[in-house]
Design an enzyme around this catalytic site. Structure first.
Site, short mmCIF file in Angstrom:
data_model
loop_
_atom_site.label_atom_id
_atom_site.label_comp_id
_atom_site.label_asym_id
_atom_site.label_seq_id
_atom_site.Cartn_x
_atom_site.Cartn_y
_atom_site.Cartn_z
N TYR A 142 -0.44 -8.33 7.96
CA TYR A 142 -1.76 -9.26 8.15
C TYR A 142 -1.62 -10.52 8.65
O TYR A 142 -2.52 -11.36 8.99
CB TYR A 142 -2.76 -9.20 7.13
CG TYR A 142 -3.51 -7.75 7.21
CD1 TYR A 142 -3.31 -6.72 8.00
CD2 TYR A 142 -4.47 -7.45 6.31
CE1 TYR A 142 -4.17 -5.61 8.04
CE2 TYR A 142 -5.54 -6.41 6.36
CZ TYR A 142 -5.23 -5.38 7.06
OH TYR A 142 -5.95 -4.05 7.18
N GLY A 156 1.74 -9.98 4.59
CA GLY A 156 2.46 -9.07 5.23
C GLY A 156 2.30 -8.89 6.59
O GLY A 156 2.13 -9.87 7.65
N ASP A 159 1.02 -1.11 -0.12
CA ASP A 159 -0.03 0.12 0.02
C ASP A 159 0.78 1.34 -0.03
O ASP A 159 0.73 2.24 -0.86
CB ASP A 159 -0.90 -0.15 1.36
CG ASP A 159 -1.93 0.89 1.28
OD1 ASP A 159 -2.24 1.72 0.19
OD2 ASP A 159 -2.97 0.87 1.99
N1 AR6 Z 1 6.01 -5.12 -4.31
C1 AR6 Z 1 5.53 -6.63 -4.10
N2 AR6 Z 1 5.12 -7.09 -3.01
C2 AR6 Z 1 5.49 -6.13 -1.82
C3 AR6 Z 1 5.94 -4.88 -1.85
C4 AR6 Z 1 6.18 -4.52 -3.24
N3 AR6 Z 1 6.37 -3.07 -3.45
N4 AR6 Z 1 6.01 -4.47 -0.57
C5 AR6 Z 1 5.71 -5.36 0.08
N5 AR6 Z 1 5.64 -6.44 -0.58
P1 AR6 Z 1 1.41 -6.03 3.12
P2 AR6 Z 1 -1.32 -7.02 4.07
C6 AR6 Z 1 4.81 -7.81 0.11
O1 AR6 Z 1 1.97 -5.81 4.67
O2 AR6 Z 1 -0.56 -8.25 4.73
C7 AR6 Z 1 -0.76 -2.16 4.91
O3 AR6 Z 1 -0.50 -1.08 5.80
C8 AR6 Z 1 5.11 -8.12 1.35
O4 AR6 Z 1 6.33 -8.44 1.64
O5 AR6 Z 1 1.71 -4.74 2.30
O6 AR6 Z 1 -2.35 -7.39 3.20
C9 AR6 Z 1 -2.22 -1.67 4.51
O7 AR6 Z 1 -2.68 -0.27 4.63
C10 AR6 Z 1 4.03 -9.09 1.80
O8 AR6 Z 1 4.50 -10.49 1.36
O9 AR6 Z 1 -0.16 -6.42 2.86
C11 AR6 Z 1 -3.13 -2.49 5.49
O10 AR6 Z 1 -3.25 -1.95 6.51
C12 AR6 Z 1 2.86 -8.82 0.90
O11 AR6 Z 1 3.44 -7.94 0.20
C13 AR6 Z 1 -2.18 -3.81 5.64
O12 AR6 Z 1 -0.83 -3.23 5.33
C14 AR6 Z 1 1.92 -8.14 1.44
O13 AR6 Z 1 2.09 -7.44 2.77
C15 AR6 Z 1 -2.27 -4.82 4.56
O14 AR6 Z 1 -1.38 -5.89 5.12
#
Ligand code: AR6
Length: 185
Positions: A134, A132, A43
């Site tokens: 979550y 991530g 995000d």
């Molecule tokens: N490109 C691809 N994957 C990524 C990137 C990137 N640039 N950055 C992180 N990841 P998360 P969630 C991976 O925490 O668990 C936010 O604050 C990361 O390593 O982004 O659904 C939102 O506003 C992980 O494997 O999402 C919500 O409040 C995956 O993306 C909350 O986090 C998802 O991690 C959502 O949490």
């Protein structure tokens, strides 16, 4: 950066390691929160790369329609991103597995694919939703996401899906699950 493409009878599924903000696709999926309030992880990276209009568009949506439920998906423009549009979804927070988390994660992927179909978006890039902050276990997430994506490709809802994994260990988990579920690339 490693990447592998699985050819299906309809469409293609790519598993790649890398930064989803660079994806040149019809839509990138944002792992957002229910108020589309911005945050860290994917995000935060998408908000930085898209510019402030992305956050404004999300907040405007929430003002008009209210917060999203877990599993919902809504679309905004991509603004400064290479992707034309952003599909924002809210994955479930992992609370041990007894709170419908698996069905909710499946719903998030399915709704993103439905939004893409409704908008005529042919190519879509997903991050590992919920894996991530979550806390969703990555192997379980892959076992849920990949069949939903393959089913959408097979019925021509979209023609190309890329899964972007940020780290090498994540890439290995998703690659192995795709091999197990689909077979040779
Ligand atoms: N490109 C691809 N994957 C990524 C990137 C990137 N640039 N950055 C992180 N990841 P998360 P969630 C991976 O925490 O668990 C936010 O604050 C990361 O390593 O982004 O659904 C939102 O506003 C992980 O494997 O999402 C919500 O409040 C995956 O993306 C909350 O986090 C998802 O991690 C959502 O949490």
């Amino acid at each position: 950066m490693p990447a592998v493409c699985f050819a299906l009878s309809h469409g293609r599924l790519e598993i790649r390691q890398g930064d989803i903000t660079a994806a040149e696709v019809g839509a990138v999926v944002n792992a957002a929160n229910s108020r589309l309030a911005g945050g860290g992880g994917v995000d935060g990276a998408l908000q930085r790369a898209a510019g402030p209009q992305l956050l404004q568009a999300g907040q405007e949506y929430v003002r008009e329609h209210g917060a999203l439920s877990v599993g919902d998906a809504v679309v905004t423009p991509g603004f400064a991103l290479p992707a034309s549009q952003v599909i924002h979804t809210v994955g479930p927070i992992w609370r041990g597995g007894g709170h419908n988390e698996e069905a909710l994660l499946e719903r998030a992927y399915a709704n993103c694919l439905q939004v893409a179909k409704d908008q005529g978006i042919q190519s879509i890039a997903f991050p590992a939703i919920s894996c991530g902050v979550y806390g969703f276990p990555e192997k379980r997430a892959a076992a849920i996401a990949i069949p939903v994506i393959v089913a959408a490709l097979e019925r021509d809802a979209v023609s190309s899906v890329a899964l972007y994994l940020y780290s090498n260990p994540s890439y290995a988990v998703w690659y192995n699950e795709a091999q197990r579920l689909i077979g040779a690339e």
